[in-house]
Design a protein around this motif. Structure first.
Motif, PDB file in Angstrom:
ATOM      1  N   LYS A 158      19.698  85.538 -21.299  1.00 20.36           N
ATOM      2  CA  LYS A 158      21.056  85.067 -21.588  1.00 20.36           C
ATOM      3  C   LYS A 158      21.029  83.872 -22.534  1.00 20.36           C
ATOM      4  O   LYS A 158      21.872  83.761 -23.445  1.00 20.36           O
ATOM      5  CB  LYS A 158      21.776  84.703 -20.297  1.00 20.36           C
ATOM      6  N   ALA A 159      20.082  82.976 -22.361  1.00 26.12           N
ATOM      7  CA  ALA A 159      19.989  81.811 -23.240  1.00 26.12           C
ATOM      8  C   ALA A 159      19.701  82.234 -24.669  1.00 26.12           C
ATOM      9  O   ALA A 159      20.327  81.746 -25.617  1.00 26.12           O
ATOM     10  CB  ALA A 159      18.905  80.860 -22.737  1.00 26.12           C
ATOM     11  N   ALA A 160      18.741  83.151 -24.840  1.00 23.02           N
ATOM     12  CA  ALA A 160      18.416  83.620 -26.181  1.00 23.02           C
ATOM     13  C   ALA A 160      19.620  84.290 -26.833  1.00 23.02           C
ATOM     14  O   ALA A 160      19.932  84.035 -28.002  1.00 23.02           O
ATOM     15  CB  ALA A 160      17.234  84.586 -26.124  1.00 23.02           C
ATOM     16  N   ALA A 161      20.313  85.135 -26.053  1.00 26.85           N
ATOM     17  CA  ALA A 161      21.479  85.829 -26.591  1.00 26.85           C
ATOM     18  C   ALA A 161      22.585  84.854 -26.959  1.00 26.85           C
ATOM     19  O   ALA A 161      23.269  85.016 -27.984  1.00 26.85           O
ATOM     20  CB  ALA A 161      21.982  86.854 -25.578  1.00 26.85           C
ATOM     21  N   THR A 162      22.781  83.827 -26.124  1.00 25.13           N
ATOM     22  CA  THR A 162      23.828  82.830 -26.396  1.00 25.13           C
ATOM     23  C   THR A 162      23.526  82.062 -27.682  1.00 25.13           C
ATOM     24  O   THR A 162      24.439  81.759 -28.471  1.00 25.13           O
ATOM     25  CB  THR A 162      23.961  81.857 -25.215  1.00 25.13           C
ATOM     26  N   LEU A 163      22.254  81.759 -27.900  1.00 22.08           N
ATOM     27  CA  LEU A 163      21.863  81.079 -29.130  1.00 22.08           C
ATOM     28  C   LEU A 163      21.901  82.016 -30.333  1.00 22.08           C
ATOM     29  O   LEU A 163      21.933  81.563 -31.481  1.00 22.08           O
ATOM     30  CB  LEU A 163      20.454  80.492 -28.990  1.00 22.08           C
ATOM     31  N   GLY A 164      21.862  83.317 -30.048  1.00 19.64           N
ATOM     32  CA  GLY A 164      21.934  84.307 -31.123  1.00 19.64           C
ATOM     33  C   GLY A 164      20.596  84.776 -31.640  1.00 19.64           C
ATOM     34  O   GLY A 164      20.499  85.282 -32.760  1.00 19.64           O
ATOM     35  N   PHE A 165      19.549  84.673 -30.783  1.00 21.17           N
ATOM     36  CA  PHE A 165      18.211  85.053 -31.217  1.00 21.17           C
ATOM     37  C   PHE A 165      17.596  86.087 -30.276  1.00 21.17           C
ATOM     38  O   PHE A 165      17.965  86.186 -29.102  1.00 21.17           O
ATOM     39  CB  PHE A 165      17.299  83.824 -31.287  1.00 21.17           C
ATOM     40  N   ASP A 166      16.630  86.830 -30.782  1.00 25.73           N
ATOM     41  CA  ASP A 166      15.853  87.759 -29.975  1.00 25.73           C
ATOM     42  C   ASP A 166      14.910  86.948 -29.087  1.00 25.73           C
ATOM     43  O   ASP A 166      14.265  86.001 -29.548  1.00 25.73           O
ATOM     44  CB  ASP A 166      15.053  88.679 -30.902  1.00 25.73           C
ATOM     45  N   ILE A 167      14.818  87.316 -27.820  1.00 23.90           N
ATOM     46  CA  ILE A 167      13.957  86.580 -26.894  1.00 23.90           C
ATOM     47  C   ILE A 167      12.502  86.587 -27.344  1.00 23.90           C
ATOM     48  O   ILE A 167      11.764  85.630 -27.115  1.00 23.90           O
ATOM     49  CB  ILE A 167      14.082  87.144 -25.455  1.00 23.90           C
ATOM     50  N   ALA A 168      12.079  87.640 -28.028  1.00 21.23           N
ATOM     51  CA  ALA A 168      10.700  87.712 -28.504  1.00 21.23           C
ATOM     52  C   ALA A 168      10.426  86.674 -29.586  1.00 21.23           C
ATOM     53  O   ALA A 168       9.265  86.404 -29.914  1.00 21.23           O
ATOM     54  CB  ALA A 168      10.397  89.111 -29.037  1.00 21.23           C
ATOM     55  N   ASP A 169      11.477  86.080 -30.126  1.00 21.48           N
ATOM     56  CA  ASP A 169      11.355  85.050 -31.149  1.00 21.48           C
ATOM     57  C   ASP A 169      11.609  83.660 -30.577  1.00 21.48           C
ATOM     58  O   ASP A 169      11.898  82.719 -31.323  1.00 21.48           O
ATOM     59  CB  ASP A 169      12.352  85.330 -32.277  1.00 21.48           C
ATOM     60  N   CYS A 170      11.508  83.541 -29.249  1.00 17.42           N
ATOM     61  CA  CYS A 170      11.722  82.260 -28.567  1.00 17.42           C
ATOM     62  C   CYS A 170      10.465  81.853 -27.816  1.00 17.42           C
ATOM     63  O   CYS A 170       9.672  82.694 -27.390  1.00 17.42           O
ATOM     64  CB  CYS A 170      12.883  82.363 -27.572  1.00 17.42           C
ATOM     65  N   LEU A 171      10.295  80.553 -27.639  1.00 13.13           N
ATOM     66  CA  LEU A 171       9.186  80.003 -26.854  1.00 13.13           C
ATOM     67  C   LEU A 171       9.752  79.353 -25.600  1.00 13.13           C
ATOM     68  O   LEU A 171      10.651  78.511 -25.677  1.00 13.13           O
ATOM     69  CB  LEU A 171       8.419  78.970 -27.676  1.00 13.13           C
ATOM     70  N   VAL A 172       9.240  79.762 -24.447  1.00 12.57           N
ATOM     71  CA  VAL A 172       9.686  79.258 -23.154  1.00 12.57           C
ATOM     72  C   VAL A 172       8.744  78.154 -22.675  1.00 12.57           C
ATOM     73  O   VAL A 172       7.516  78.305 -22.719  1.00 12.57           O
ATOM     74  CB  VAL A 172       9.730  80.407 -22.115  1.00 12.57           C
ATOM     75  N   PHE A 173       9.337  77.049 -22.217  1.00 10.77           N
ATOM     76  CA  PHE A 173       8.590  75.939 -21.624  1.00 10.77           C
ATOM     77  C   PHE A 173       8.859  75.959 -20.120  1.00 10.77           C
ATOM     78  O   PHE A 173      10.003  75.839 -19.694  1.00 10.77           O
ATOM     79  CB  PHE A 173       9.051  74.597 -22.201  1.00 10.77           C
ATOM     80  N   GLU A 174       7.814  76.086 -19.315  1.00 10.19           N
ATOM     81  CA  GLU A 174       7.959  76.228 -17.863  1.00 10.19           C
ATOM     82  C   GLU A 174       6.900  75.420 -17.128  1.00 10.19           C
ATOM     83  O   GLU A 174       5.917  74.972 -17.732  1.00 10.19           O
ATOM     84  CB  GLU A 174       7.857  77.701 -17.451  1.00 10.19           C
ATOM     85  N   ASP A 175       7.103  75.260 -15.817  1.00 13.03           N
ATOM     86  CA  ASP A 175       6.099  74.574 -15.002  1.00 13.03           C
ATOM     87  C   ASP A 175       5.797  75.292 -13.701  1.00 13.03           C
ATOM     88  O   ASP A 175       4.766  75.043 -13.088  1.00 13.03           O
ATOM     89  CB  ASP A 175       6.567  73.148 -14.673  1.00 13.03           C
ATOM     90  N   ALA A 176       6.697  76.175 -13.254  1.00 12.25           N
ATOM     91  CA  ALA A 176       6.562  76.800 -11.936  1.00 12.25           C
ATOM     92  C   ALA A 176       6.281  78.289 -12.069  1.00 12.25           C
ATOM     93  O   ALA A 176       6.663  78.931 -13.061  1.00 12.25           O
ATOM     94  CB  ALA A 176       7.832  76.581 -11.120  1.00 12.25           C
ATOM     95  N   GLU A 177       5.648  78.836 -11.049  1.00 11.21           N
ATOM     96  CA  GLU A 177       5.242  80.245 -11.103  1.00 11.21           C
ATOM     97  C   GLU A 177       6.428  81.178 -11.343  1.00 11.21           C
ATOM     98  O   GLU A 177       6.353  82.104 -12.160  1.00 11.21           O
ATOM     99  CB  GLU A 177       4.533  80.642  -9.809  1.00 11.21           C
ATOM    100  N   ALA A 178       7.534  80.946 -10.622  1.00 11.58           N
ATOM    101  CA  ALA A 178       8.690  81.827 -10.777  1.00 11.58           C
ATOM    102  C   ALA A 178       9.224  81.790 -12.202  1.00 11.58           C
ATOM    103  O   ALA A 178       9.602  82.820 -12.771  1.00 11.58           O
ATOM    104  CB  ALA A 178       9.793  81.440  -9.799  1.00 11.58           C
ATOM    105  N   GLY A 179       9.257  80.611 -12.800  1.00 12.53           N
ATOM    106  CA  GLY A 179       9.746  80.481 -14.158  1.00 12.53           C
ATOM    107  C   GLY A 179       8.801  81.087 -15.180  1.00 12.53           C
ATOM    108  O   GLY A 179       9.235  81.690 -16.171  1.00 12.53           O
ATOM    109  N   ILE A 180       7.502  80.892 -14.957  1.00 14.30           N
ATOM    110  CA  ILE A 180       6.508  81.495 -15.850  1.00 14.30           C
ATOM    111  C   ILE A 180       6.659  83.015 -15.834  1.00 14.30           C
ATOM    112  O   ILE A 180       6.683  83.661 -16.888  1.00 14.30           O
ATOM    113  CB  ILE A 180       5.088  81.083 -15.425  1.00 14.30           C
ATOM    114  N   ARG A 181       6.808  83.583 -14.649  1.00 17.47           N
ATOM    115  CA  ARG A 181       6.993  85.031 -14.538  1.00 17.47           C
ATOM    116  C   ARG A 181       8.289  85.476 -15.201  1.00 17.47           C
ATOM    117  O   ARG A 181       8.348  86.550 -15.806  1.00 17.47           O
ATOM    118  CB  ARG A 181       6.969  85.441 -13.064  1.00 17.47           C
ATOM    119  N   ALA A 182       9.329  84.644 -15.122  1.00 21.50           N
ATOM    120  CA  ALA A 182      10.595  84.981 -15.768  1.00 21.50           C
ATOM    121  C   ALA A 182      10.432  85.010 -17.281  1.00 21.50           C
ATOM    122  O   ALA A 182      10.939  85.919 -17.958  1.00 21.50           O
ATOM    123  CB  ALA A 182      11.672  83.978 -15.372  1.00 21.50           C
TER     124      ALA A 182
END
Length: 219
Positions: free
Chosen positions: A149-173
């Motif tokens: 949803k964040a990628a779509a809201t910004l108007g970009f393909d998720i494959a063209d985004c970099l995710v910053f995470e710290d927790a297992e659930a977020g990394i898996r997301a």
């Protein structure tokens, strides 16, 4: 430690909040410890499971009989909003996101809107233009819905985004969404094993904003 694919540029950076942009681990664990004690849970075993997921999912997972789920979520949220002692930015995080164009980054958090705003305010951080919170998705992390949803809201393909995470659930997301992932370790109290690149904090991280708006992260 793994390294980012090189050379690689991104359209946008998507950040988890707690443990990734701000440190709120001790405050969260204080509240959840009290909640666990109220319900007779094994605190030592329970507390490491709270990070990176929505409160409603954490509570539902305990399968406690005869509870009012909404009331329990409200109890935890109220406690977390009131307890911001020690909440602070991850070193270098505020300056790092200030260098990003406002339309090139977002926060994707399992916190509610009121809690996210309270913690960002306590840490002296300004909320981004795009912030996906617990209320915005039907399924929380590790489901990828928030990052998609964040990628779509910004108007970009998720494959063209970099995710910053710290927790297992977020990394898996982030993985399930199809994004590259960087793991921030600054606030870890329960270390994880990961094959993703790791970032102790933002003090030694640099970002280049290219003329076309694309972002390059150097660790």
């Amino acid at each position: 430690m793994a390294s980012l694919p090189a050379p690689r540029t991104y359209q946008a950076f998507l950040f988890d909040m707690d443990g990734t942009l701000i440190t709120s681990t001790l405050a969260a664990e204080r509240v959840w410890t009290r909640w666990a004690e109220r319900h007779g849970l094994d605190v030592e075993a329970f507390v490491p499971t709270i990070h990176g997921v929505r409160a409603i999912d954490t509570i539902r997972r305990q399968k406690l009989p005869h509870i009012d789920l909404d009331a329990e979520v409200a109890w935890v949220e109220r406690g977390e909003i009131e307890d911001v002692d020690g909440v602070a930015p991850i070193p270098g995080a505020v300056d790092f996101v200030k260098r990003l164009p406002p339309d090139r980054w977002a926060v994707v958090t399992s916190a509610s809107i009121p809690l996210a705003r309270a913690r960002l305010r306590a840490a002296g951080a300004t909320p981004p233009a795009v912030m996906i919170t617990a209320e915005d998705v039907e399924r929380g992390k590790p489901d990828p819905a928030g990052y998609l949803k964040a990628a779509a809201t910004l108007g970009f393909d998720i494959a063209d985004c970099l995710v910053f995470e710290d927790a297992e659930a977020g990394i898996r997301a982030g993985e399930a969404a199809g994004a590259d992932v960087v793991v921030v370790t600054a606030a870890w109290t329960h270390p994880l094993k990961t094959d993703h690149p790791t970032l102790a904090d933002y003090a030694d991280a640099t970002v280049e904003v290219r003329s076309d708006g694309r972002l390059v992260l150097t660790l």
